[in-house]
Design a protein around this motif. Sequence first.
Motif, short mmCIF file in Angstrom:
data_model
loop_
_atom_site.label_atom_id
_atom_site.label_comp_id
_atom_site.label_asym_id
_atom_site.label_seq_id
_atom_site.Cartn_x
_atom_site.Cartn_y
_atom_site.Cartn_z
N PRO A 41 0.79 -1.23 0.00
CA PRO A 41 0.00 0.00 0.00
C PRO A 41 0.83 1.28 0.00
O PRO A 41 0.32 2.35 -0.37
CB PRO A 41 -0.83 -0.12 1.29
N PHE A 42 2.10 1.19 0.39
CA PHE A 42 2.94 2.38 0.48
C PHE A 42 3.96 2.48 -0.66
O PHE A 42 4.83 3.33 -0.64
CB PHE A 42 3.67 2.38 1.83
N ILE A 43 3.83 1.59 -1.65
CA ILE A 43 4.74 1.59 -2.80
C ILE A 43 4.02 2.16 -4.02
O ILE A 43 2.91 1.74 -4.36
CB ILE A 43 5.24 0.16 -3.09
N GLU A 44 4.63 3.13 -4.67
CA GLU A 44 3.99 3.77 -5.82
C GLU A 44 3.99 2.86 -7.05
O GLU A 44 2.96 2.67 -7.69
CB GLU A 44 4.71 5.08 -6.15
N ASN A 45 5.12 2.29 -7.42
CA ASN A 45 5.22 1.44 -8.61
C ASN A 45 5.00 -0.02 -8.24
O ASN A 45 5.92 -0.83 -8.20
CB ASN A 45 6.59 1.63 -9.28
N LYS A 46 3.74 -0.37 -7.98
CA LYS A 46 3.43 -1.72 -7.54
C LYS A 46 3.67 -2.77 -8.62
O LYS A 46 3.83 -3.94 -8.33
CB LYS A 46 1.98 -1.79 -7.06
N GLY A 47 3.68 -2.32 -9.88
CA GLY A 47 3.88 -3.26 -10.97
C GLY A 47 5.25 -3.91 -10.97
O GLY A 47 5.44 -4.96 -11.60
N ASP A 48 6.19 -3.32 -10.26
CA ASP A 48 7.54 -3.87 -10.18
C ASP A 48 7.67 -4.92 -9.08
O ASP A 48 8.74 -5.50 -8.91
CB ASP A 48 8.55 -2.75 -9.92
N TRP A 49 6.58 -5.15 -8.35
CA TRP A 49 6.62 -6.06 -7.22
C TRP A 49 5.68 -7.23 -7.44
O TRP A 49 4.64 -7.09 -8.07
CB TRP A 49 6.20 -5.34 -5.93
N PRO A 50 6.01 -8.42 -6.91
CA PRO A 50 5.05 -9.53 -6.97
C PRO A 50 3.83 -9.21 -6.11
O PRO A 50 3.91 -8.40 -5.17
CB PRO A 50 5.85 -10.71 -6.41
N SER A 51 2.72 -9.84 -6.40
CA SER A 51 1.48 -9.54 -5.67
C SER A 51 1.44 -10.20 -4.30
O SER A 51 0.62 -9.81 -3.45
CB SER A 51 0.27 -10.00 -6.49
N ALA A 52 2.28 -11.19 -4.07
CA ALA A 52 2.28 -11.89 -2.78
C ALA A 52 3.70 -12.32 -2.43
O ALA A 52 4.52 -12.58 -3.32
CB ALA A 52 1.37 -13.11 -2.83
#
Length: 266
Positions: A205-216
């Motif tokens: 929730p505190f990361i702007e570019n969530k697409g660079d991170w896995p969902s889980a």
Amino acid sequence: LPWQQTYLVSDALGQGVVLSSDGWIVTTSKVIASAKGGYMVATNDGMLRPATMIAIDPATDLVYLKVAAANLSAATFARASDINIGEQVVAIAIGSQSTKREVIPRFLAGLNSSGIVNNNGDLVKTSEYVQDVLVLDNQLPGNWQGAVVAKADGKVVGLAIGDEAVTYIYPLSTIDKIVSNLFTANKVSRPVLGVNYMSLSAVLPFIENKGDWPSAGVLLTKHSAARPAVKAGSPAAKVGLKENDVITSIAEERVNGLFSFSYLLN
């Protein structure tokens, strides 16, 4: 039966579940708080047997004990991925006034794997301590400590625990990771990884570019100088894990499913 004539059912400390035909049983620390002292186990075959060995698990609320036996029926355990919040389960135990089994239906109302959270530092967990407990929708009788809680197909979900009220279940779906060593070495030996981590569900929730991170998954992060993300000399350090790495699965079990990373690891 001999065991009915030896003690009052109302005086029983609690229940447990059979792990092996030769007498290994698991219960909780609410039932057996110390490895000292003599304990007797009344098994389903109508015999009263003394506990010959007791092994306490320091990472969980579980206690293992051994009785002399050769023909007990071992339980089958549900996998973590097969346990769902909202499903109906049944608690099974010997009632306080009878030697007959009693069955009480309940629903799995939730999971508490966080402990008490007072600040962001409390969200950082250690891989070697397990806090996961399932929450029942309604409490069980006070004498049902260690009662077996199972799914409709008979597979065991876990053991009932609680303080003032018996409202939690300690899940047992990963117990196969330690029982083989328990059977051979007569002691509890759990995997050691040596990391501190935070669930991505708390981080994303505190990361702007969530697409660079896995969902889980879990993010390896430090709690303090005394609790770094990866402990020096630990198995995690030896395989090259480092701060800010993300772990998404353990032995084909998805991290950030129902249970915590610590639970799936242990």
